[in-house]
Design a protein around this motif. Structure first.
Motif, short mmCIF file in Angstrom:
data_model
loop_
_atom_site.label_atom_id
_atom_site.label_comp_id
_atom_site.label_asym_id
_atom_site.label_seq_id
_atom_site.Cartn_x
_atom_site.Cartn_y
_atom_site.Cartn_z
N UNK A 50 0.83 -1.04 0.03
CA UNK A 50 -0.03 0.03 -0.01
C UNK A 50 0.95 1.37 0.14
N UNK A 53 1.80 1.80 -3.36
CA UNK A 53 0.52 2.43 -4.22
C UNK A 53 0.50 3.80 -3.85
N UNK A 56 2.67 5.69 -6.23
CA UNK A 56 2.61 5.57 -7.45
C UNK A 56 1.55 6.72 -7.95
N UNK A 57 1.55 6.63 -9.37
CA UNK A 57 0.82 7.59 -10.03
C UNK A 57 -0.68 7.92 -9.54
N UNK A 58 -1.43 7.08 -9.03
CA UNK A 58 -2.83 7.44 -8.61
C UNK A 58 -3.09 8.25 -7.56
N UNK A 143 -4.20 -3.55 5.96
CA UNK A 143 -3.27 -2.14 6.03
C UNK A 143 -4.01 -1.05 5.41
N UNK A 145 -5.18 2.14 4.06
CA UNK A 145 -5.36 2.47 2.73
C UNK A 145 -4.40 3.65 2.39
N UNK B 362 1.09 -0.75 -11.92
CA UNK B 362 0.15 -0.29 -10.78
C UNK B 362 -1.14 0.46 -11.03
N UNK B 363 -1.26 1.26 -12.07
CA UNK B 363 -2.13 1.79 -12.39
C UNK B 363 -3.29 0.93 -12.86
N UNK B 365 -3.57 -2.41 -12.09
CA UNK B 365 -3.99 -3.04 -11.04
C UNK B 365 -5.00 -2.25 -10.04
N UNK B 366 -4.75 -1.04 -9.93
CA UNK B 366 -5.88 -0.39 -9.12
C UNK B 366 -7.30 -0.56 -9.53
N UNK B 370 -9.89 -1.89 -7.01
CA UNK B 370 -11.04 -1.23 -6.52
C UNK B 370 -12.14 -2.23 -6.54
N UNK B 373 -12.51 -3.94 -3.55
CA UNK B 373 -12.91 -3.24 -2.53
C UNK B 373 -14.38 -3.12 -2.40
N UNK B 379 -9.18 -3.45 -0.13
CA UNK B 379 -8.51 -3.63 -1.39
C UNK B 379 -7.50 -4.78 -1.66
N UNK B 380 -6.69 -5.02 -0.37
CA UNK B 380 -5.81 -6.21 -0.66
C UNK B 380 -5.99 -7.35 0.42
N UNK B 399 -19.08 2.06 -9.85
CA UNK B 399 -18.69 3.23 -10.23
C UNK B 399 -19.94 3.68 -11.20
#
Lengths: 218, 608
Positions: A50, A53, A56-58, A143, A145, B362-363, B365-366, B370, B373, B379-380, B399
């Motif tokens: 996490x 993450x 990272x970009x988001x 974990x 967020x 990672x983008x 994967x998000x 999501x 979630x 999330x994990x 969404x």
């Protein structure tokens, strides 16, 4: 207010009139520090995912000037303890903490680092990193967020804002920075600051259960 | 072999169909008991497997491997049977060619000074597993080349998984502890410990006897070389990597002996994240273990849940409704894609493409995370599957659009697009090929002998996938190929993962109609159960093909009990690491990082 004070004593050329600001040294000093906190690359367990993450970009930790993860403690300001601390790992963590230059901050990320979390009862788990190094911010979650971690980092920024260059211990001669003794791995983890207590208990029987102890103390 | 020939071979993605019709175990057992009359079926009711006298285990194992074709030693488990005064070692062997279920061998030895002949000389994959059993149970493996503690450190007092060894915060044998429920008083365990910490020391131990020098202690038990080559001004150097090192994917450590830049010897050191998963699992009730399995391989929690519930469902005999099975496959395959995306992003990171590919992965994967979630609440750490079903149905909306529409878009457009994007930009990239082809090779025979699993095994040309070899859930009804490549190097492991993501998309496309047609159907059999007791005892082994490889759960329980007696995890990351030293030998020090990245370890699972 500030401009009045300026005009009275110091001759300021006209072209600079709107470009000069007066503030306290603390504010400038902290403004610089809070917006370039460099964390150490230091992933312990699940929370590290996490943490990545978040960087990272988001979620983009760069918005807070914290994206510069350093691989060496010598260049880091912040240690994010991201995950379960085990007895085998804690000497390394303490050593890394000692190697960080001051001012240094520790953020305990997640339930495990803060107090053992779901693994607290395990025989090889340290019940909270604050038993060994001082912690500045605790972030709950298992974990946490990325939003929670960012909230914790903003709390750290607020803490930095409160510090003053006059009272900061790392500039004072009378408060030399203390190194935490590195715990040793004996028959179990040995905190060298506890040697006296260990000696005192050496003769007593160690095989006990918590319930028995509870009866003794009640 | 030239580069062109290598890559041509690598590009051939063979379609391998392994369909199992008969169980090969029955036939093998017939021959085994004929050859060794002392080998008998486990006499205890509801326990499977065959008892082998300790002095015969090597002969039996050699026969099983060479004559019967059960050449894959998947899992070695230690047990403490304190009531019977015995220690037990359980071996799960599989046939790579025939597939099917396990031929289980069990050895009973006396609890005082337990000694079992080591199988490491014939199956190097048993190396770390036997060391772990020595560490946690104190079972001595005779003939083991390097029997040292592996998860704990040398000098730790006792063997903590023994049933009569109690941890500092010990309360009771089984949960729920009386102190916590019902109406128990709330207290912190530290308040009741004389040291205020999770520690205990043997009676009479004086810290004066402690001579601890961190600089020498870190190499205890390892060979530190400083010798020079005669006649030359050289020196072999031992270098330490980790546990705090950006390339080790967590808190993994390697002690490397180098000659110049060439690796002569690499020794993995682990245990820095050993958080007593199995010991806590034996205190927990069955259902309390589900969230703990999330934290094993924390990048693929859905797969971990699946393996664990499959094992316990064998003991419970529960049925899973159709919709729950489809949802499980949906989640597990999405998880496989998100895991491989992460693994490949960081493999590229290890190759020197610092951050950029990883950030793209990672983008992507998000998106999947999501969705987890929205469905499971986290999330994990999804904690999503239950015995006999799943915890929640899919949300109706996600969404702002209906979930099924979102899944259509995700599976038909977004995921294939990003897989192709990755393929276009990375697969033929010069650096990826230069750093990957021919690096860290493992032949098919070695891959089997080292008990590797998952992409590592399949990149070495062994078409073994649990979803085909011993189909669980509805995998036998689904149409997909096993991704196999034949060079066994870093580049092929990369290609296997890309191909597996494609196959996962293929599976996902097939299950979407089923999810539509079962809309509104029950997702758990009967009422959700919380206080679960197994109707009959015995042992069960549930295994799934997790993104990292074969994940197995070996569980034994007493009749009508609510807790497992023994709870063992066959962790693919841990066992895949056995081959790391072999793979790195002779390569340059920079290749270690790439090879480790191509195994794709997760420390939560390595150390448990």
């Amino acid at each position: 207010m500030a401009t009045e004070a300026l005009t009275s004593d110091v001759p300021v050329p006209d072209e600079l009139r709107s470009n000069v600001f007066v503030t306290s040294l603390d504010k400038v000093y902290n403004w610089g520090r809070r917006n370039s906190v460099w964390p150490m690359v230091f992933g312990l367990a699940c929370c590290a995912i996490e943490m990545i993450c978040t960087a990272a970009s988001r979620y983009d930790l760069a918005r807070f000037g914290m994206e510069v993860f350093r691989a060496t403690p010598r260049q880091s300001d912040l240690m994010i303890v991201s995950g379960t601390v085990t007895k085998k790992m804690v000497p390394t963590i303490v050593r890394l903490y000692n190697q960080m230059p001051e001012p240094r901050y520790v953020l305990s990320m997640g339930a495990c680092a803060s107090g053992g979390g779901p693994f607290k009862e395990g025989y090889h788990v340290v019940d909270g990193i604050d038993k060994f190094v001082p912690v500045d911010v605790y972030v709950p979650g298992c974990p946490p967020t990325p939003q929670a971690l960012i909230n914790g980092l903003i709390a750290l920024q607020e803490k930095i804002d409160q510090q003053s260059i006059l009272t900061a211990p790392w500039y004072r001669k009378d408060t030399p920075s203390e190194l935490v003794p590195i715990p040793a791995l004996g028959p179990d983890l040995v905190d060298l600051r506890q040697l006296d207590i260990i000696r005192r208990h050496a003769g007593t029987v160690q095989e006990h259960t918590i319930t028995e102890l509870a009866q003794k103390t009640d | 072999m030239s580069d062109e020939a290598l890559s041509e071979e690598a590009m051939q993605n063979e379609v391998v169909e392994v369909r199992v019709h008969t169980d090969p175990v029955e036939e093998a057992v017939e021959r085994l008991t004929e050859r060794f009359p002392e080998v008998v079926e486990d006499p205890r009711p509801d326990f499977g497997g065959y008892m082998v006298p300790a002095n015969q285990i090597r002969d039996v194992a050699a026969y099983v491997r060479d004559e019967l074709g059960f050449d894959y030693l998947s899992s070695v488990t230690g047990l403490d049977l304190i009531d019977e005064g015995k220690m037990e070692v359980v071996y799960h062997t599989y046939s790579i060619d025939k597939g099917g279920s396990a031929l289980v061998l069990k050895v009973h030895v006396d609890r005082e000074e337990p000694t079992v002949p080591s199988l490491t000389p014939m199956w190097p994959g048993a190396d770390f597993q036997e060391r772990e059993i020595w560490d946690l149970y104190g079972i001595n493996f005779e003939g083991h080349p390097d029997q040292r503690r592996i998860l704990l450190w040398d000098g730790f007092e006792g063997h903590p998984m023994r049933k009569d060894w109690h941890e500092p915060f010990y309360e009771e044998e089984h949960k729920p502890f009386g102190s916590r429920w019902p109406g128990g008083e709330v207290f912190r365990a530290e308040e009741r410990n004389p040291y205020g910490k999770n520690v205990q020391y043997p009676a009479g131990w004086q810290p004066e006897s402690l001579e601890f020098n961190p600089d020498t202690e870190v190499y205890a038990g390892m060979t530190v070389t400083r010798e020079a080559t005669p006649g030359l001004k050289t020196e072999k150097v031992t270098v330490n990597m980790g546990p705090q090192h950006p390339s080790t994917h967590g808190v993994f450590r390697m002690v490397v002996t180098l000659d110049g830049e060439t690796v002569l010897k690499l020794e993995p050191v682990m245990g820095y994240l050993h958080r007593n998963h199995e010991q806590i699992g034996e205190r927990n009730t069955f259902i309390q273990n589900i969230p703990f399995t999330d934290r094993l391989d924390y990048l693929s929690s859905m797969g971990n849940n699946h393996g664990y519930v499959l094992a316990v469902e064998q003991l419970l005999g529960s049925k899973v409704p159709e919709r729950a099975e489809w949802i499980r496959i949906l989640m597990v395959e999405l998880n496989r894609i998100s895991n491989h995306a992460w693994a490949l992003g960081f493999l590229l990171n290890d190759m020197g493409a610092f951050q950029t590919p990883a950030l793209y992965m990672i983008t992507e994967r998000e998106l999947i995370v999501d969705f987890f979630e929205a469905t499971a609440g986290s999330r994990m750490m999804c904690n999503y599957m239950r015995f006999g079903g799943v915890a929640y149905d899919l949300p109706t909306e996600f969404r702002g659009q209906p979930t099924m529409e979102f899944l259509d878009e995700l599976i038909y457009e977004q995921i294939p697009r990003f897989i192709e994007e990755m393929d276009v930009y990375l697969t033929n990239n010069e650096i990826v090929r230069a750093r990957g082809i021919g690096v860290g090779t493992l032949s098919a025979e070695e891959a089997i002998a080292y008990s590797t699993a998952g992409p590592v095994l399949r990149a070495s040309g062994v078409p073994y996938d649990v979803r085909r070899a011993e189909p669980y859930s509805y995998y036998d009804e689904l149409d997909f190929d096993i991704a196999v490549f034949y060079n066994g190097d870093v580049y092929d492991r990369y290609l296997v993962r890309i191909e597996e993501m494609r196959q996962s998309v293929r599976i996902l496309k097939q299950i979407l109609p089923h999810l539509r047609s079962t809309m509104g159907a029950p997702i758990v059999e009967g009422k959700p159960q919380y206080a679960i007791r197994v109707p009959r005892g015995g042992d069960a082994y549930g295994r799934v093909e997790n993104p990292k490889g074969e994940l197995g759960f070996y569980i034994t329980a007493k009749t009508r009990s609510s807790n497992p007696e023994r709870y063992h995890v066959r962790a693919p990351s841990f066992i895949n690491l056995t081959a790391l030293g072999k793979m790195c030998r002779g390569h340059k020090v920079a290749d270690i990082v790439t090879i480790l990245g191509s195994i794709d370890i997760v420390l939560g699972e390595v150390d448990r």
